[in-house]
Each structure stands twice: as structure tokens, then as C-alpha cells.
Design a protein around this motif. Structure first.
Motif, PDB file in Angstrom:
ATOM      1  N   GLY A 175       0.735  -1.183   0.048  1.00 11.63           N
ATOM      2  CA  GLY A 175      -0.064  -0.027   0.013  1.00 11.63           C
ATOM      3  C   GLY A 175       0.757   1.302  -0.065  1.00 11.63           C
ATOM      4  N   TRP A 355      -1.135   4.064  10.195  1.00  7.63           N
ATOM      5  CA  TRP A 355      -1.234   3.558   9.011  1.00  7.63           C
ATOM      6  C   TRP A 355      -0.555   2.461   8.324  1.00  7.63           C
ATOM      7  CZ3 TRP A 355      -5.545   5.719   7.158  1.00  7.63           C
ATOM      8  CH2 TRP A 355      -6.057   6.756   7.852  1.00  7.63           C
ATOM      9  N   GLY A 357      -1.719   0.065   6.505  1.00  7.04           N
ATOM     10  CA  GLY A 357      -2.083  -0.004   5.113  1.00  7.04           C
ATOM     11  C   GLY A 357      -1.657   0.862   4.228  1.00  7.04           C
ATOM     12  N   ARG A 360      -2.921   3.244   0.493  1.00  5.25           N
ATOM     13  CA  ARG A 360      -4.089   2.683   0.198  1.00  5.25           C
ATOM     14  C   ARG A 360      -5.337   2.546   1.159  1.00  5.25           C
ATOM     15  NH1 ARG A 360      -2.275  -2.499  -0.996  1.00  5.25           N
ATOM     16  NH2 ARG A 360      -1.606  -1.928  -3.009  1.00  5.25           N
ATOM     17  N   GLU A 361      -4.704   2.480   2.665  1.00  2.00           N
ATOM     18  CA  GLU A 361      -5.482   2.391   3.720  1.00  2.00           C
ATOM     19  C   GLU A 361      -6.046   3.695   3.685  1.00  2.00           C
ATOM     20  OE1 GLU A 361      -6.012   1.122   8.573  1.00  2.00           O
ATOM     21  OE2 GLU A 361      -3.799   1.587   7.532  1.00  2.00           O
ATOM     22  N   ASN A 364      -8.812   4.732   1.372  1.00  3.06           N
ATOM     23  CA  ASN A 364      -9.955   3.946   1.675  1.00  3.06           C
ATOM     24  C   ASN A 364     -11.006   4.528   2.850  1.00  3.06           C
ATOM     25  OD1 ASN A 364      -9.584   2.291  -0.252  1.00  3.06           O
ATOM     26  ND2 ASN A 364      -8.565   0.619   0.899  1.00  3.06           N
ATOM     27  N   MET A 387     -10.968   3.461  11.805  1.00  2.00           N
ATOM     28  CA  MET A 387      -9.677   2.974  12.151  1.00  2.00           C
ATOM     29  C   MET A 387      -9.804   1.942  13.460  1.00  2.00           C
ATOM     30  SD  MET A 387      -7.185   6.233  10.976  1.00  2.00           S
ATOM     31  CE  MET A 387      -8.519   7.353  12.082  1.00  2.00           C
TER      32      MET A 387
END
Length: 450
Positions: A175, A355, A357, A360-361, A364, A387
Motif C-alpha cells: 500500500g 497507517w 495499510g 491505500r488504507e 479507503n 480505524m
């Protein structure tokens, strides 16, 4: 300094002009006809053309049109006798850069050539900066990432064909934006096809046919011949994402293609030459995989001619803020037809989260918040519950004992636990501890856990 093409059938003039420009450090090529000029351009594309308006086989304007059709940005200076100045001016309306009147003043020619080349360099730099700005909205401005664009610029200036460029391996956590960065580098290098292949997304039995192509009847469902991704990426880039997931058999065939620049379709007896730049990415520790026999060491060496580590988002707080604003605005336009901004409190809330991810996270989470929150400014509460709480508070769970601790012993113990929990996977172990792979490797050597 630059490659120049002089197109004129007057041999004495051509010889004197060549000597003068070569003395200034330029590489000079000559042609006496329009046909010779087109062929010279094909063999070695010039940086600038000095073109006589009247040639034995066709007019200079016709030659200019054909040359500019091959390279729209190619500077063309027309050389004309006194009686043809009107034609030269007309040619400038059709795209000629400038014109020179015969008899030529060699000093004047040298100054004009230098001015045009300087302007072309500036135009290229501007194109590069625009390219970089377009991608930095998603890639980021971290100095470690900006260095990548400097590498790409130097590689572009080498003017190598795609197949002769060094392979590039992007490493980093899931990610982090390795694929986005690869595409940005590809466009700086000159564009062309960019074919992305996610190595674990397809059954291993089909990967070979997908990469190398197949002939009709080469396997049960092969009802027609089909080119592979190497052929589809001709003149551009093939990006192999998560390359560590390829089987050893495919790795061996990939190594052969990298070395020989030739592919053989399944079921074929002949090979095809390919001109393709290969980039790859992984979130695995390929060194460990190679030591364990799960990844070919010779392929690893060929892939990492240029190795680029993409740092995790938690190490790029300024990028985190910038990317959060970028995604908020982009997704606001997508879902609400107007940009959405983050409140100061929301930005600080996002910065405190680690974070795992990565980019990418982040995207999203912001996308969900934009969908659920109708206002033009996202408050911090818009992200509450989006989260995992365990991750959110992970950095504040440890309390220092009254009697203190042996920090080195604690650090060594955490390293050992991370390795044990991930089965020896260094990349995943580093991620658990919030470290880059290289910082993790340094600590392993420090505590002799390597």
C-alpha cells in the motif's frame, strides 16, 4: 552537446557548416536529399535539423512535414536563398522554428543553433516538472521519493531504448504506492505502453501463457494464438507487481528474457525479440527468500540494478497531510461534485494513526468518511470508528516502570518476537515494529540476530 542533421546538396556549404558546428562540440550528420534525410533521422534522431528549402528530389517543406510527423517537437531551421524568403516565412507558419538566408554567416548559425537548443532543453525540463507535479499529488514530496525522479531524469537523458534500460526493483510495505511510483517513472522516461501484471492474482499454471503468450493448440483452451504481456509492452514498460510470488520455474524463464531480450510463446519453436523496460515490486524480503531457496539469487541481482525503497506513510508525515488533502478534494468531487476539505482537528487525528495499510488504507478511510459525511469540511469525528482502536492506541500502551528498564534488552526481545511471530519474514517483522527494512536489518546486526 547535441546531434545535428544538415540537409543540403551543396557539398562545399555542408562541409564548412559541419566543421563550424563540430568545433562547438556538436555531433553533425549530413544528407544531400530528402530521402537521405528521412533515413538519417530513422537511424539516429537528431536534436535539430538545418534544412535547405530546395532539394534535388523534393522541397524542403515536404521533408520538414515528414520529419515533424515523426517527431512533432523537432526544431527545423530552413536555409534559403534571397529569392525564397517568402517561401521560408510561409514554412514557419507550418511549423519551422526559424530560417537562415544564404550566404550563411557561420557565427550567426552557431548562435541560432545554441539559442534553439537551449530553449528545447528548457521545454523538456518544463515537461518533466509538469509530469512530476502531476504525479506528486499521489506519490508525495518526501525527499527520498523526489530523488527517484532525479534518477529517472538522468536515465531519460541517456536516451536508451526501453530494453537497454536497467531493471528497477521497488521495495516497501503493502500500500505504499510502489505501482503509482513505477508509472510516474515510466512517464518521465518517455511513456509508451505501461503493462502491469499482479503476479499472485493468477493461478501459477496460467502465468507463463499470460507473460510469454501462446500458440493455438499449445494447451487445452488455446483455441487461437495470443501474444503475451512482454509483446504487449513493446516499446514501453512491463511492471511485475509482487514478483516474489512467482514460481521458480517462471523465475528462470523471466531471467532468460531479461538477459536475452527474447521471448518464446508456449507451443512455438521460434523466439521473438522484445524491446521492453522491466520494473518489479515486492513487499517481501527477497534476500531471505533467496537464502531459503524460494527465490532465484541470480534473478534478484538482475532485478535490483536500481533498487528503490518506498518508505511507509508513517515516516512521511508531510506527505500524509498532503495526500489526505488530495484524496479529500478528489473524492469530494467524485461523490458530491465539489471538493471536500479536512478540518485541522481531522488532520491531526489522521497524523496520529500509524497507517499499517499505508496510502491505500488512507485513501479507503477518507473515501468512507466522504461518503458518510455530507458536509464540505470533514471533522475529526468523521473518522471515529473507521480505524481499528487497537492500532489507534498502540503507540501509547506502554508505561515506563518506576524502576526503569534495560532498553537494549527490551529492543532485542521485541526484534526476536517479531521474527518469531512472522516466521522469519523480515519485511513483515519490520512492519510490526514500525521500522523500514533497512532499519530493521541494522538492528538485527546490532544485536547479532542476523
Amino acid at each position: 552537446m547535441a546531434t545535428l542533421l544538415i540537409v543540403d546538396d551543396e557539398r562545399v556549404l555542408t562541409r564548412e557548416l559541419s566543421r563550424s558546428l563540430a568545433a562547438e562540440g556538436h555531433e553533425v550528420r549530413t544528407a544531400g536529399t530528402g530521402a537521405e534525410a528521412i533515413e538519417a533521422n530513422r537511424l539516429c534522431p537528431p536534436d535539430l535539423v538545418l534544412l535547405d528549402l530546395r532539394l534535388p528530389d523534393r522541397s524542403g517543406i515536404e521533408v520538414m512535414r515528414e520529419l515533424r510527423g515523426l517527431d512533432p517537437g523537432l526544431p527545423v531551421v530552413l536555409m534559403t536563398a534571397h529569392g525564397s524568403v517568402r517561401d521560408a516565412v510561409k514554412a514557419m507558419h507550418e511549423g519551422a522554428t526559424d530560417y537562415l538566408q544564404k550566404p550563411l554567416d557561420l557565427d550567426e548559425v552557431g548562435l541560432l543553433v545554441q539559442r534553439i537548443l537551449t530553449q528545447r532543453r528548457r521545454d523538456r525540463e518544463l515537461d518533466y516538472l509538469r509530469d512530476r507535479e502531476r504525479h506528486q499529488g499521489v506519490v508525495g514530496r518526501d525527499p527520498r521519493l523526489l530523488k527517484v525522479f532525479a534518477y529517472a531524469e538522468r536515465l531519460r537523458d541517456a536516451r536508451l531504448s526501453p530494453g537497454k534500460r536497467p531493471t528497477i526493483l521497488f521495495i516497501g510495505e503493502t500500500g505504499t504506492g510502489k505501482g503509482v511510483l513505477a508509472r510516474a517513472v515510466h512517464e518521465v522516461l518517455g511513456g509508451g505502453p505501461f503493462i502491469e501484471f499482479n503476479c499472485p492474482a493468477m493461478p501459477a499454471t496460467l502465468v507463463e501463457a499470460e507473460l510469454f503468450g501462446h500458440e493455438r493448440g499449445s494447451f487445452t483452451d488455446a483455441r487461437s494464438s495470443r501474444p503475451g504481456l512482454f509483446e504487449a509492452a513493446e516499446g514501453g514498460t512491463l511492471f511485475l507487481d509482487e514478483i516474489g510470488e512467482l514460481t521458480l520455474e517462471i523465475q528462470a524463464k523471466l531471467l532468460k528474457v531479461i538477459d536475452e531480450k527474447r521471448v518464446r510463446r508456449l507451443g512455438s519453436n521460434s523466439e521473438r525479440t522484445v524491446d521492453v523496460h522491466i520494473m518489479a515490486a515486492t513487499n517481501r524480503d527477497l534476500e531471505t527468500a533467496a537464502a531459503q531457496g524460494r527465490f532465484r539469487e541470480d534473478l534478484l541481482h538482475r532485478l535490483r540494478v536500481l533498487e528503490i525503497e518506498v518508505p511507509p506513510l508513517r515516516e512521511r508525515l508531510e506527505d500524509l497531510r498532503m495526500l489526505a488533502r488530495f484524496f479529500s478534494s478528489e473524492l469530494g468531487n467524485q461523490y458530491h461534485s465539489h471538493p471536500v476539505r479536512l478540518s485541522v482537528e481531522a488532520e491531526e487525528y489522521l497524523v496520529r494513526y500509524p497507517w499499517p495499510g499505508n496510502v491505500r488504507e488512507l485513501r479507503n478511510v477518507i473515501e468512507r468518511a466522504v461518503l458518510l459525511e455530507p458536509s464540505e469540511e470533514l471533522p475529526a469525528r468523521a473518522f471515529a470508528g473507521l480505524m481499528p482502536a487497537s492500532r489507534e492506541g498502540a503507540t501509547s500502551q506502554f508505561t515506563l516502570p518506576e524502576g526503569g528498564i534495560d532498553l537494549q534488552a527490551v529492543e532485542r526481545g521485541l526484534l526476536a518476537q517479531a521474527l518469531e511471530r512472522t516466521g522469519g519474514n523480515r519485511t513483515r517483522a519490520a512492519a510490526l515494529l514500525g521500522l523500514t527494512r533497512y532499519a530493521f536489518r541494522y538492528r538485527l546486526e546490532k544485536f547479532q540476530l542476523d
